[in-house]
Design a protein around this motif. Sequence first.
Motif, PDB file in Angstrom:
ATOM      1  N   ALA A 162       0.828  -1.205   0.000  1.00 40.50           N
ATOM      2  CA  ALA A 162       0.000   0.000   0.000  1.00 40.50           C
ATOM      3  C   ALA A 162       0.863   1.255   0.000  1.00 40.50           C
ATOM      4  O   ALA A 162       0.579   2.229  -0.707  1.00 40.50           O
ATOM      5  CB  ALA A 162      -0.929  -0.009   1.206  1.00 40.50           C
ATOM      6  N   PRO A 186      -4.638  -0.351  -3.152  1.00 40.54           N
ATOM      7  CA  PRO A 186      -5.288   0.918  -2.785  1.00 40.54           C
ATOM      8  C   PRO A 186      -5.229   1.258  -1.307  1.00 40.54           C
ATOM      9  O   PRO A 186      -5.371   2.428  -0.939  1.00 40.54           O
ATOM     10  CB  PRO A 186      -6.731   0.715  -3.248  1.00 40.54           C
ATOM     11  N   GLY A 187      -5.039   0.284  -0.454  1.00 36.79           N
ATOM     12  CA  GLY A 187      -4.994   0.556   0.977  1.00 36.79           C
ATOM     13  C   GLY A 187      -4.956  -0.725   1.776  1.00 36.79           C
ATOM     14  O   GLY A 187      -4.713  -1.804   1.227  1.00 36.79           O
ATOM     15  N   GLU A 224      -6.959  -3.082   4.796  1.00 38.86           N
ATOM     16  CA  GLU A 224      -8.190  -3.350   5.529  1.00 38.86           C
ATOM     17  C   GLU A 224      -7.824  -3.947   6.880  1.00 38.86           C
ATOM     18  O   GLU A 224      -7.088  -4.933   6.960  1.00 38.86           O
ATOM     19  CB  GLU A 224      -9.070  -4.316   4.734  1.00 38.86           C
ATOM     20  N   LYS A 249       4.193   3.605   7.626  1.00 37.81           N
ATOM     21  CA  LYS A 249       4.021   4.974   7.145  1.00 37.81           C
ATOM     22  C   LYS A 249       5.249   5.822   7.475  1.00 37.81           C
ATOM     23  O   LYS A 249       5.716   6.607   6.644  1.00 37.81           O
ATOM     24  CB  LYS A 249       2.760   5.586   7.762  1.00 37.81           C
ATOM     25  N   ARG A 274       5.148   7.752   3.555  1.00 41.11           N
ATOM     26  CA  ARG A 274       3.980   7.810   2.684  1.00 41.11           C
ATOM     27  C   ARG A 274       2.726   7.448   3.470  1.00 41.11           C
ATOM     28  O   ARG A 274       2.763   6.606   4.366  1.00 41.11           O
ATOM     29  CB  ARG A 274       4.132   6.852   1.500  1.00 41.11           C
ATOM     30  N   GLU A 275       1.627   8.072   3.103  1.00 42.68           N
ATOM     31  CA  GLU A 275       0.331   7.755   3.675  1.00 42.68           C
ATOM     32  C   GLU A 275      -0.402   6.770   2.758  1.00 42.68           C
ATOM     33  O   GLU A 275      -0.145   6.710   1.558  1.00 42.68           O
ATOM     34  CB  GLU A 275      -0.508   9.023   3.837  1.00 42.68           C
ATOM     35  N   PHE A 276      -1.302   6.000   3.353  1.00 45.80           N
ATOM     36  CA  PHE A 276      -2.161   5.127   2.560  1.00 45.80           C
ATOM     37  C   PHE A 276      -3.477   4.939   3.307  1.00 45.80           C
ATOM     38  O   PHE A 276      -3.571   5.173   4.521  1.00 45.80           O
ATOM     39  CB  PHE A 276      -1.493   3.782   2.259  1.00 45.80           C
ATOM     40  N   SER A 277      -4.476   4.508   2.581  1.00 44.37           N
ATOM     41  CA  SER A 277      -5.816   4.370   3.134  1.00 44.37           C
ATOM     42  C   SER A 277      -5.904   3.168   4.072  1.00 44.37           C
ATOM     43  O   SER A 277      -5.366   2.091   3.782  1.00 44.37           O
ATOM     44  CB  SER A 277      -6.827   4.203   1.994  1.00 44.37           C
ATOM     45  N   VAL A 278      -6.582   3.351   5.194  1.00 41.64           N
ATOM     46  CA  VAL A 278      -6.837   2.270   6.147  1.00 41.64           C
ATOM     47  C   VAL A 278      -8.335   2.217   6.408  1.00 41.64           C
ATOM     48  O   VAL A 278      -8.934   3.213   6.832  1.00 41.64           O
ATOM     49  CB  VAL A 278      -6.077   2.488   7.471  1.00 41.64           C
ATOM     50  N   THR A 279      -8.960   1.085   6.137  1.00 39.73           N
ATOM     51  CA  THR A 279     -10.392   0.915   6.394  1.00 39.73           C
ATOM     52  C   THR A 279     -10.596  -0.154   7.461  1.00 39.73           C
ATOM     53  O   THR A 279      -9.785  -1.087   7.588  1.00 39.73           O
ATOM     54  CB  THR A 279     -11.134   0.503   5.115  1.00 39.73           C
ATOM     55  N   HIS A 280     -11.657  -0.022   8.221  1.00 42.52           N
ATOM     56  CA  HIS A 280     -11.950  -0.937   9.319  1.00 42.52           C
ATOM     57  C   HIS A 280     -13.099  -1.863   8.949  1.00 42.52           C
ATOM     58  O   HIS A 280     -14.124  -1.418   8.431  1.00 42.52           O
ATOM     59  CB  HIS A 280     -12.291  -0.152  10.581  1.00 42.52           C
TER      60      HIS A 280
END
Length: 344
Positions: free
Chosen positions: A198, A204-205, A207, A268, A273-279
């Motif tokens: 990621a 994309p991120g 999970e 990170k 770098r940042e990336f998307s984190v979803t729960h």
Amino acid sequence: MAVLVTGGAGYIGSHMAWALLDAGEDVVVLDRLSTGFRWAVPPAARFYLGDVGDRDMLAQIFVENEIEAILHFAGSIVVPQSVTHPLEYYENNTSNTRLLAAAAIEAGVRHFVFSSTAAVYGDLPDDTPVVETAPTLPKNPYGQSKLMSELMLKDAAAAHDFRFVALRYFNVAGADPAGRTGLSTEGATHLLKIACEAALGQRPGVEVYGTDYPTHDGTGVRDYIHVSDLVGAHLMALRYLRSDGKSLIANCGYGRGYSVLEVLEAVKRASAREFSVTHSPRRVGDAACVVANSTLARELLGWVPRHDDLGQIVKTALAWEHTLVERQGTGLDSMRRRLVAAAF
């Protein structure tokens, strides 16, 4: 005399093959290449394409090589997959280990090091390092399949001139500091690899499964051990058995854990770098917290970890992921094709 490494084209097995060669050992690798790669096998190792459950293949290996010890890494490791396909796990992890142990005993191979797992323990209280005498209550078929293999090896050792060390892995991560190999499987479920992918824009991120565990931040806590330290424990286990050590089951971990969110933050920071984190909801079979007490490995095997630092683990994992990205397309694919073609 040679050492047979099953699953030696995979993540941990390829690191093991390199470490054995570095130590001056003669190495034979057996792998069916279902998740491993032919190019990951060191050129100096003798390679056999085949399954651990193939009796004829095992007989051929024992006839053509003077095998003195077996390091058994071949197996299936994805916990959710074991829940949906349990019989495949009992076949690949349990039945095939029985076949391999039987073939070893018949061939007079006395030393056997087995890749087990902390999943044999099941769930444990938060922040409590687990000892080998803790109850073994696996929460999923993966853990059950490994525990059943341990029991078989124990009974075999009691009945035959055969001794084993079963190393219960905690969360293996990182890559060879020399950059020779690393976790390369597409679609791998290892948290650190997913996070590195990621960070480098390869997915994309990330999970996160479960944010309501009884841990300090609600996410699962694991004891992350650098793969080089893990293969170091195998080298010590092999030396222990060669010195007439008794059969042993030992944990391999550092004795402290990091949560999923802490690992993601470490990636990170290291990658800048940042990336998307979803729960998402918890996955079936996942434990809240598993941290090792590795006193037995340290005292009886003489194991001394050298990479006990999350930042260093992340750094080597990122470096390997950069290598894979650089070799993507014609680079990595053509290299794989050349090495596979040269093998047959």
